[in-house]
Motif scaffolding. Structure first.
Motif, mmCIF file in Angstrom:
data_model
loop_
_atom_site.group_PDB
_atom_site.id
_atom_site.type_symbol
_atom_site.label_atom_id
_atom_site.label_comp_id
_atom_site.label_asym_id
_atom_site.label_seq_id
_atom_site.Cartn_x
_atom_site.Cartn_y
_atom_site.Cartn_z
ATOM 1 N N ALA A 316 -2.648 1.627 -3.675
ATOM 2 C CA ALA A 316 -3.860 1.507 -2.867
ATOM 3 C C ALA A 316 -4.712 0.333 -3.337
ATOM 4 C CB ALA A 316 -4.660 2.809 -2.945
ATOM 5 N N ARG A 319 -2.968 -2.899 -2.272
ATOM 6 C CA ARG A 319 -3.078 -3.039 -0.816
ATOM 7 C C ARG A 319 -4.471 -3.536 -0.426
ATOM 8 N NH1 ARG A 319 -2.037 1.811 0.442
ATOM 9 N NH2 ARG A 319 -4.182 2.511 0.705
ATOM 10 N N ASP A 320 -5.501 -3.007 -1.066
ATOM 11 C CA ASP A 320 -6.864 -3.447 -0.765
ATOM 12 C C ASP A 320 -7.059 -4.918 -1.125
ATOM 13 O OD1 ASP A 320 -7.461 -0.921 0.129
ATOM 14 O OD2 ASP A 320 -8.493 -0.293 -1.701
ATOM 15 N N GLU A 323 -5.367 -7.004 1.553
ATOM 16 C CA GLU A 323 -6.117 -6.998 2.804
ATOM 17 C C GLU A 323 -7.391 -7.827 2.716
ATOM 18 O OE1 GLU A 323 -6.666 -2.886 3.641
ATOM 19 O OE2 GLU A 323 -4.622 -2.603 4.420
ATOM 20 N N ALA A 324 -7.942 -7.924 1.520
ATOM 21 C CA ALA A 324 -9.149 -8.725 1.324
ATOM 22 C C ALA A 324 -8.847 -10.208 1.234
ATOM 23 C CB ALA A 324 -9.885 -8.271 0.069
#
Length: 335
Positions: A316, A319-320, A323-324
């Motif tokens: 997680a 993934r963050d 995505e950022a």
């Protein structure tokens, strides 16, 4: 001196730009327009002998390009690269004698030959002394459970069997460094765990330096104390998994088991994200409060039977970060 030294390493490609319109093909022939793709853009890092390092990033980040430069397949466009004192693309023959490479989507085994005959051919190719080759083969046969399919043609092996054979083939000549690209892709749980145990063993017992690229972050968490995170051709993090989790895993979860179900749960600086009967999940920001403070508040207001603090999963967190985008412009200290 580090085993691997990468300093402002770059790899750029020229890509033709397709034009639109009726006469686009003709115009492209007369005046070809190209754009530069920065597959790897001035990355720098060092890897010490005996380390296990996860090299991770989203698709197209530059992982495979970096691996190909480290193994001597590609010539860098710029920067400096040394692997055990060698420039890979200039000293390819000497270099490949000291490295092992396993790509999950490809094999170095001869497709129509029994597995054992591939191993014998590799003995001649790498000029491995007979006694040392036999010792390594016996060791890897035991650790990877190769015996049941040593006489089986490679084309008849299952994916898990082929991957185990590929690992053995990559290590028969005692390389100092092992490059792995998606070594557990498509494998079942049992095969994946067997390979993880084997990699841990050769790193601990033989001191083999391992560089692992994978999208399976469970492999990274299980094997690699250090990760290098790359995105859009640039290193955006270099440090330990623990530091990555502490720095960027902002949200933690307190799981509360109450002695009986209550109508509503409200705790300062925490958010109820899930409820199942008397069990409540409270999400909180580690920068705003501590687990100890939150537990004190919960215990003072509700009939608590049990408590558990859940750390954010590494998948997680990464993934963050993906995505950022490349929002991280500084590095953590390497362990």
């Amino acid at each position: 001196m580090a085993l691997i030294e990468v300093d402002r390493l770059s790899k750029h490609y020229q890509q033709a730009v397709r034009r639109e319109g009726r006469f686009a093909a003709l115009r492209s022939l007369l005046a070809r327009e190209q754009r530069t793709i920065h597959a790897v853009d001035q990355i720098s890092f060092m890897i010490e002998r005996g380390e296990m390092v996860g090299y991770i990033g989203p698709n197209g980040a530059g992982k495979s390009t970096t691996m190909k430069m480290l193994t001597g397949i590609l010539v860098p466009s710029g920067g400096h690269l040394l692997v055990d004192g060698r420039v890979p693309h200039r000293q390819r023959v000497a270099h490949v004698r000291q490295i092992g490479v396993v790509f999950g989507q490809r094999t170095q085994l001869w497709w129509d030959l029994p597995t054992i005959e591939t191993f014998e051919l590799l003995r001649y190719i790498y000029r491995i002394p007979q006694e040392r080759w036999r010792q390594n083969l016996d060791t890897f046969t035991k650790l990877l459970e190769l015996h049941p399919f040593l006489e089986t043609p490679v084309r008849q092996l299952s994916l898990g069997q082929r991957m185990r054979a590929d690992l053995a083939a990559a290590l028969l000549h005692d390389p100092a460094i092992l490059f792995l690209d998606e070594p557990t892709i498509g494998l079942d749980v049992v095969a994946r765990e067997r390979i993880r145990q084997f990699l841990t063993h050769i790193n601990r017992e033989r001191g083999v330096t391992i560089i692992l690229t994978t999208h399976d972050l469970a492999d990274i968490a299980r094997l690699c104390p250090r990760v290098v995170l790359i995105d859009h051709g640039q290193v955006i993090y270099d440090g330990t998994l623990a530091a990555l989790s502490a720095r960027y895993g902002r949200w933690r979860t307190l799981v509360v088991d109450l002695s009986h179900e209550v109508e509503a749960v409200s705790v300062p600086q925490a958010e109820v994200v899930r409820r199942e009967g008397p069990r409540v999940w409270l999400r909180f920001d580690r920068a705003a409060t501590t687990a100890a403070a939150l537990i004190t508040d919960v215990a003072a207001a509700y009939p608590v039977r049990d408590l558990t603090v859940e750390e954010p999963e590494i998948e997680a967190i990464v993934r963050d970060i993906y995505e950022a985008g490349s929002a991280l412009n500084h590095r953590a200290l390497a362990p």
